[in-house]
Write a protein that holds these residues in place. Structure first.
Motif, PDB file in Angstrom:
ATOM      1  N   MET A  92       0.876  -1.178   0.000  1.00  0.00           N
ATOM      2  CA  MET A  92       0.000   0.000   0.000  1.00  0.00           C
ATOM      3  C   MET A  92       0.908   1.221   0.000  1.00  0.00           C
ATOM      4  O   MET A  92       1.373   1.653   1.063  1.00  0.00           O
ATOM      5  N   HIS A  95       0.427   4.064   2.495  1.00  0.00           N
ATOM      6  CA  HIS A  95       0.576   3.732   3.923  1.00  0.00           C
ATOM      7  C   HIS A  95       1.954   3.199   4.255  1.00  0.00           C
ATOM      8  O   HIS A  95       2.259   2.964   5.420  1.00  0.00           O
ATOM      9  N   HIS A  97       3.186   0.235   3.880  1.00  0.00           N
ATOM     10  CA  HIS A  97       3.248  -1.115   4.453  1.00  0.00           C
ATOM     11  C   HIS A  97       2.878  -2.130   3.392  1.00  0.00           C
ATOM     12  O   HIS A  97       2.273  -1.782   2.370  1.00  0.00           O
ATOM     13  N   MET A 123      -6.769  -4.371   4.685  1.00  0.00           N
ATOM     14  CA  MET A 123      -7.636  -3.187   4.730  1.00  0.00           C
ATOM     15  C   MET A 123      -8.023  -2.780   3.316  1.00  0.00           C
ATOM     16  O   MET A 123      -7.381  -3.174   2.346  1.00  0.00           O
TER      17      MET A 123
HETATM   18 CU   LIG Z   1      -2.874   0.391   4.656  1.00  0.00          CU
END
Ligand SMILES: [Cu+2]
Length: 150
Positions: A92, A95, A97, A123
């Protein structure tokens, strides 16, 4: 002396917090999700154009559940690539990660099809899945973008 150091460490943690918030808010233009819907296609060409790669999986793509993908790899003329070695990485970008699991190709199904097991997106949001495909003595990358609903 003690007081100065405390104040300094407070300033540092505030700065780090501000950076973290900026990253989470997608303030960095370099990691914005692609706007062109073609970027989210399930069939894409590899970096140097040698392979055409298609994936299929559950629809909609699950969030929070282990699932499998089937990859189909062909040459540009449609001839199946039956002897590929495939490395996978999911991420991602907004983000910073990756995936909570380490998916890998567990089976060559023949006719250019490969089973990828252990995929789990933890997510919703913008994900990229990168596959490094080695066949015929060279390696090329193909990237899929996904926009997952929570
Ligand atoms: Cu994420």
């Amino acid at each position: 002396m003690q007081r100065t150091m405390q104040r300094r460490s407070l300033l540092v943690s505030s700065a780090m917090l501000a950076l973290g918030v900026a990253a989470g808010c997608n303030a960095d233009a370099r990691v914005r999700p692609p706007q062109d819907t073609a970027e989210y296609a399930t069939e894409r060409s590899s970096s140097a154009g040698s392979f055409r790669v298609t994936y299929s999986t559950d629809a909609p793509v699950p969030v929070g559940r282990l699932h499998a993908w089937t990859l189909h790899i062909a040459q540009i003329d449609g001839t199946p690539v039956t002897d590929a070695t495939i490395a996978v990485d999911g991420d991602m970008p907004e983000h910073r990660h990756g995936l909570p699991t380490r998916p890998r190709v567990t089976r060559n199904l023949g006719n250019g099809d490969y089973l990828l097991e252990g995929v789990k997106f933890q997510m919703g949001g913008w994900w990229v899945m990168d596959f490094d495909i080695t066949a015929g003595g060279h390696t090329e990358r193909v990237r899929f973008n996904l926009q997952l609903k929570k």
